[in-house]
Design a protein around this motif. Structure first.
Motif, PDB file in Angstrom:
ATOM      1  N   ALA A  79       0.861  -1.187   0.000  1.00 24.01           N
ATOM      2  CA  ALA A  79       0.000   0.000   0.000  1.00 24.01           C
ATOM      3  C   ALA A  79       0.891   1.229   0.000  1.00 24.01           C
ATOM      4  N   THR A  82       4.909   4.229   1.953  1.00 17.29           N
ATOM      5  CA  THR A  82       4.623   2.937   1.339  1.00 17.29           C
ATOM      6  C   THR A  82       4.961   1.816   2.303  1.00 17.29           C
ATOM      7  N   CYS A 101      -3.520  -1.672   6.078  1.00 20.43           N
ATOM      8  CA  CYS A 101      -3.702  -0.243   5.863  1.00 20.43           C
ATOM      9  C   CYS A 101      -4.877   0.174   6.739  1.00 20.43           C
ATOM     10  N   LEU A 115       0.308   0.767   7.642  1.00 23.67           N
ATOM     11  CA  LEU A 115       0.223   2.109   7.062  1.00 23.67           C
ATOM     12  C   LEU A 115      -1.022   2.752   7.648  1.00 23.67           C
ATOM     13  N   CYS A 116      -0.828   3.803   8.423  1.00 22.43           N
ATOM     14  CA  CYS A 116      -1.929   4.471   9.109  1.00 22.43           C
ATOM     15  C   CYS A 116      -2.165   5.833   8.454  1.00 22.43           C
TER      16      CYS A 116
END
Length: 122
Positions: free
Chosen positions: A11, A22, A28, A68-69
């Motif tokens: 992501a 990334t 995600c 990934l926040c």
């Protein structure tokens, strides 16, 4: 608590043609208002299969995957007819501090090098 969590093979976040953040395999997270309990729930959410292929058995922490926040305070939108109303959303100044605090909490709880973040104010 509102968060959209999606398993990903990779992501990224791109703004104006520039890749900002990334990750490889992991989750995600589109984040709205969260708590310390939310950190625990997200990191322990069993959304991956185990070594024998059994689904919904392992968490991102079990698998040593990445997170990934992305701040997504617009999840608090209420539709009034055809118009979105964001009166329930956290104010920008408060949301930015909250999001940064949430990322810090994720990094303290898990492996900091596996936590990536992005806020819309970039």
């Amino acid at each position: 608590m509102k968060a959209v969590v999606q398993r990903v093979t990779r992501a990224s976040v791109t703004v104006g043609g520039e890749q900002i953040s990334t990750i490889g395999r992991g989750i995600c997270v589109l984040l709205d208002e969260e708590t310390e309990e939310g950190v625990r729930k997200i990191l322990n959410l069993r959304v991956f299969e185990d070594e024998s292929g059994k689904h919904w058995s392992k968490s991102v922490m079990d698998k040593q995957y990445e997170v990934l926040c992305i701040s997504q305070f617009t999840l608090q939108c209420v539709l009034k007819g055809n118009k979105p109303d964001f009166h329930l959303a956290m104010p920008t100044e408060q949301a930015e501090g909250f999001y940064n605090s949430f990322l810090e909490q994720l990094r303290k709880t898990y492996r900091p090098e596996l936590i990536k973040g992005f806020s819309g104010s970039h």
